[in-house]
Design an enzyme around this catalytic site. Structure first.
Site, short mmCIF file in Angstrom:
data_model
loop_
_atom_site.label_atom_id
_atom_site.label_comp_id
_atom_site.label_asym_id
_atom_site.label_seq_id
_atom_site.Cartn_x
_atom_site.Cartn_y
_atom_site.Cartn_z
N GLU A 115 0.84 -1.20 0.00
CA GLU A 115 0.00 0.00 0.00
C GLU A 115 0.88 1.25 0.00
O GLU A 115 2.07 1.18 0.35
CB GLU A 115 -0.93 0.01 1.22
CG GLU A 115 -0.21 0.02 2.54
CD GLU A 115 -1.16 -0.14 3.72
OE1 GLU A 115 -0.74 -0.72 4.73
OE2 GLU A 115 -2.32 0.30 3.62
N LYS A 117 2.64 4.68 1.13
CA LYS A 117 3.07 5.25 2.42
C LYS A 117 2.61 6.71 2.45
O LYS A 117 3.23 7.58 1.86
CB LYS A 117 4.58 5.16 2.58
CG LYS A 117 5.06 5.60 3.96
CD LYS A 117 6.56 5.38 4.10
CE LYS A 117 7.02 5.75 5.51
NZ LYS A 117 6.80 7.17 5.82
N ASP A 119 1.81 10.49 3.61
CA ASP A 119 2.63 11.49 4.28
C ASP A 119 1.73 12.29 5.22
O ASP A 119 1.21 13.35 4.87
CB ASP A 119 3.29 12.40 3.24
CG ASP A 119 4.42 13.21 3.85
OD1 ASP A 119 4.88 14.16 3.19
OD2 ASP A 119 4.84 12.91 4.98
N TYR A 227 -3.82 1.39 8.29
CA TYR A 227 -2.83 0.48 7.71
C TYR A 227 -2.46 -0.67 8.64
O TYR A 227 -1.66 -1.55 8.29
CB TYR A 227 -1.56 1.24 7.32
CG TYR A 227 -0.90 2.03 8.44
CD1 TYR A 227 -0.81 3.41 8.36
CD2 TYR A 227 -0.36 1.41 9.56
CE1 TYR A 227 -0.20 4.15 9.36
CE2 TYR A 227 0.25 2.13 10.56
CZ TYR A 227 0.32 3.50 10.46
OH TYR A 227 0.92 4.23 11.46
N LYS A 315 11.17 3.72 -0.20
CA LYS A 315 10.97 5.16 -0.37
C LYS A 315 11.21 5.58 -1.81
O LYS A 315 12.07 5.04 -2.51
CB LYS A 315 11.91 5.93 0.56
CG LYS A 315 11.77 5.58 2.04
CD LYS A 315 10.42 5.94 2.59
CE LYS A 315 10.27 7.41 2.85
NZ LYS A 315 11.11 7.94 3.92
N CYS A 409 29.98 27.62 23.29
CA CYS A 409 28.57 27.61 22.90
C CYS A 409 28.19 28.98 22.33
O CYS A 409 28.45 30.01 22.97
CB CYS A 409 27.70 27.29 24.11
SG CYS A 409 25.93 27.50 23.84
N CYS A 412 25.64 30.59 25.17
CA CYS A 412 26.01 30.95 26.54
C CYS A 412 27.50 31.07 26.77
O CYS A 412 27.93 31.54 27.83
CB CYS A 412 25.42 29.96 27.54
SG CYS A 412 26.24 28.34 27.53
N CYS A 427 26.98 21.58 24.21
CA CYS A 427 27.25 22.65 25.16
C CYS A 427 27.24 22.06 26.57
O CYS A 427 26.36 21.27 26.91
CB CYS A 427 26.19 23.74 25.03
SG CYS A 427 26.15 24.90 26.42
N CYS A 433 22.78 27.59 30.37
CA CYS A 433 22.56 27.94 28.96
C CYS A 433 21.10 28.27 28.68
O CYS A 433 20.22 27.44 28.93
CB CYS A 433 23.01 26.80 28.06
SG CYS A 433 22.85 27.18 26.30
#
Length: 748
Positions: A115, A117, A119, A227, A315, A409, A412, A427, A433
């Site tokens: 069947e 797929k 989305d 499905y 796919k 980072c 921060c 980080c 942060c």
């Protein structure tokens, strides 16, 4: 017959007629009556229910719309996990999948249910006694969000199943999606209002389904296609395809493209034919799903923790476009992950303008050879997430620049670390942060950490957004008067939260360690750290050598070391001729190259010393001094406490009054704990919360894990224990109930 009896009979007749017409229209796509006649039936039913409110039932066709908005979506735990599908991105991968099944199954020919797929957004819809009682999103596969009120508004989802031979419990699984034509109409309406349109049908479907106001969802052109299934109270029979067809007979919509195909050639033919018609379909698909049809064979093959072994998604190739990398910036995720993002010259990919694309991590950048200024192919992975596929090296300008991982980072300024063996850089400013602030505070307040009752996720987000809370210590500065000013809080709730904050100050060292949110330091590791270190000061001073004892000779593997020892034992009288490194290299031991022979000779200057060495002294290895702390976790712990920001945040928490029992006043030293070294697994329904039982076991030295293995000493099994009970029986693990557990704990 009274007037009320006549109304009841007419209501039941109308409902039966409407359900029949819904089935003809939404499931069979073959309506029997014009829209005007259908509308007349709905109008008559609505009038009768208005005149007789006592006749209104939740499964009436008139009850799809009308629920009040909610403040959030509740969590639902799936009774049967919703695991993902494995992907086959090429014909070779599909053939490889088919060959694996042929090898595992002694069948002459394999039959598959095939069947499209879709989305959209995966959901689980539960029926009890034929009536819809709950719908939930897939979420993380184990827990999703309750979207029952929203799903009830979708016309293709029956509120009551047709017929009467359905199972008492039936969970159907499928995709909520939006057709292309419905998406176009919706965006036209949005743009007419001057609002921003949705980017694509999938985003529109996901946004519509997760609306807090079901009345908004009801206005969106959503559809449902089944499905598969989850929990069932009866066997589904022998065939995947046949059971889906039974679901269709009860009013559950299936894909009109559902087919049974035979063998690899049947799969290829179906895939190629659907690919040819892909653009003509009124809905987005990104591939084809093939599932082994025979259910007994599905059961035999089983599943990994991620995907069933009997199904695969083939796919379609994602559409690619060429563009330029203008720059690479680094984003900080809520868990501290540093992700490189390519800023691109805007380009249309699959009908969507793409100006940013993930580069995942530095390993991917190096593997693909991406430089700033490069010409690259971009695609939407799975037709959704933009990513850089490859660099067009032959078009590379002379002035391109390499991509460099920042040492601090970008949010921060804390150090960025990337432990050996990990692709993702992070980080280390977890408590400080701003990018991680909300998640850090949510974790700190969670039940297994500081257990601050009443401080839920929504409230944490509100406090951070208002700039009232920047770090965990700020929570303890909140007052009831200030909290009472928040929307939906009130004086009593505010006072209760302040009291909960005060109670949380008295905790355990293990809980406090866990609350800090150090990467990969879970409850068990926090417990081990609390038993190893004498307080937070000692823990903050850790070095990696406090966790790992390195042994052996760098570069020497275990197999090489074993072969060398075997040779030496077999030749006790052989002595080196010349230098040690020359002699070792001349032995021709596999893996013992000249540089490694020289390293061994440096560590063992003569043959006698080498002959008395143990295996662990030869090959490069490390012993863990704290259970659960290996090289990667050690790097996370050391990196966390090396940050001044984090150390200061901890000092502020201690100054706020957080305290725990000192090791000297603890109930027992680790060596004296009666259940030290014992491993428990807990399963089934018990009379007390699992966390309470787990904490009692850990206080007596036990280790509590989530999965059964040969190393498990006891399985505590409550009602409905399930697969863990069966596995424990097969491995010979001792199974105990709550009474036996109480005896063990009391003896301690």
């Amino acid at each position: 017959m009274t007037m009320s009896d006549e109304a009841r009979a007419r209501v039941e007749t109308l409902r039966a007629e409407i359900r029949h017409h819904n089935y003809r229209y939404y499931v069979l796509d073959d309506p029997e009556v014009p829209d005007a006649e259908y509308d007349r039936l709905i109008s008559e039913l609505r009038d009768l229910e208005g005149a007789h409110p006592d006749l209104v039932t939740p499964d009436s066709p008139t009850q799809r719309v009308g629920a009040e908005p909610r403040s959030d979506l509740l969590e639902v735990r799936h009774r049967v996990p919703m695991i993902s599908l494995d992907n086959a991105m090429s014909d070779e991968k599909l053939a490889e999948f088919h060959r694996r099944l042929q090898t595992a199954l002694p069948e002459a020919s394999l039959v598959y249910a095939a069947e499209p797929k879709l989305d959209g957004l995966a959901v689980n819809i539960r029926y009890e006694s034929g009536v819809l009682v709950q719908a939930a999103t897939r979420g993380d596969g184990t827990r999703g969000e309750d979207v029952s009120l929203n799903v009830r508004t979708i016309q293709t989802v029956p509120l009551r199943l047709m017929g009467d031979d359905w199972p008492e419990i039936l969970e159907v699984r499928g995709e909520i999606y939006m057709s292309r034509s419905g998406f176009a109409r919706l965006n036209a309406e949005i743009e007419a209002r001057g609002d921003r349109p949705f980017a694509n049908p999938r985003n529109a479907a996901a946004g519509s389904l997760r609306q807090l106001d079901p009345r908004v969802t009801a206005k969106r052109p959503l559809k449902f296609c089944c499905y598969g299934w989850g929990e069932l109270s009866e066997s589904p029979g022998e065939s995947h395809y046949a059971w889906l067809k039974r679901l269709e007979g009860w009013g559950i919509p299936l894909s009109k493209e559902l087919r049974r195909v035979e063998g690899l050639e049947g799969c290829r033919g179906y895939f190629d034919a659907l690919a040819q018609r892909r653009d003509d379909l009124d809905y987005e698909i990104d591939g084809v799903v093939f599932k082994l049809d025979r259910l007994a064979a599905q059961q035999q093959l089983g599943a990994t923790v991620h995907h069933p072994r009997w199904a695969v998604a083939r796919k379609f190739p994602a559409q690619e476009e060429l563009t330029e990398v203008l720059d690479v910036e680094f984003q900080v995720g809520r868990t501290g992950a540093i992700t490189p993002v390519a800023r691109l010259r805007p380009v249309q990919v699959s009908g969507v303008t793409v100006s940013n694309a993930t580069l995942h991590n530095m390993d991917e950048i190096l593997r693909k050879g991406v430089r700033i200024g490069d010409q690259v192919f971009v695609r939407r992975a799975g037709d959704v997430i933009p990513e850089v596929v490859r660099v067009v090296v032959e078009r590379r300008p002379a002035e391109t620049r390499p991509v460099e991982l920042p040492s601090q980072c970008p949010v921060c300024g804390s150090d960025v670390i990337r432990p050996d063996g990990e692709a993702v850089a992070r980080c280390t400013g977890g408590l400080y942060c701003p990018a991680q602030r909300k998640e850090a505070i949510k974790h700190f307040a969670s039940r297994r950490a500081m257990d601050i009752d009443g401080l839920g996720d929504k409230l944490v987000e509100q406090l951070v957004d208002l700039d009232w809370v920047h770090e965990p210590a700020d929570l303890y500065q909140l007052t009831a008067e200030r909290l009472a000013r928040l929307e939906r809080m009130g004086e009593k709730s505010a006072a209760n939260l302040v009291a909960a904050l005060e109670r949380s100050k008295q905790t355990t060292f293990a809980r406090f360690i866990y609350s800090l949110g150090i990467r990969e330091v879970g409850e068990a590791t926090a417990q081990a750290l609390a038993g190893r270190f004498d307080g937070i000061k000692a823990l903050m001073a850790v070095r990696e050598t406090d966790f790992l004892q390195k042994r052996g000779v760098k570069g020497i593997g275990q197999e090489t070391a074993e072969k060398l020892l075997t040779y030496l034992q077999a030749h006790p009288d052989v002595a080196p001729q010349g230098g040690m490194s020359d002699w070792l290299a001349s032995l021709k031991i596999p893996g013992l190259t000249r540089p490694r022979a020289e390293a061994l000779a440096e560590a063992f200057p003569d043959a006698e010393t080498l002959r008395t060495a143990k295996l662990d002294d030869l090959y490069s290895n490390s012993a863990r001094l704290v259970e659960g702390v290996g090289p990667i976790v050690a790097a996370h712990i050391v990196g966390f406490f090396a940050q001044t920001h984090n150390r200061d945040a901890i000092e502020r928490l201690l100054a706020a009054g957080i305290r725990w029992s000192t090791p000297s006043s603890a109930p027992a030293a680790a060596a004296e704990q009666p259940l030290a070294g014992k491993t428990f697994v807990i399963t089934g329904t018990l009379s007390r919360p699992r966390d309470e039982i787990k904490e009692r076991l850990q206080r007596q030295g036990a280790k509590v894990t989530g999965s059964i293995s040969k190393k498990t000493d006891y399985l505590l099994a409550g009602a409905d224990a399930g697969s863990k009970l069966a596995k424990a029986q097969s491995l010979g693990v001792e199974i105990i109930d709550e009474l036996a557990l109480e005896d063990l704990l009391t003896q301690g």
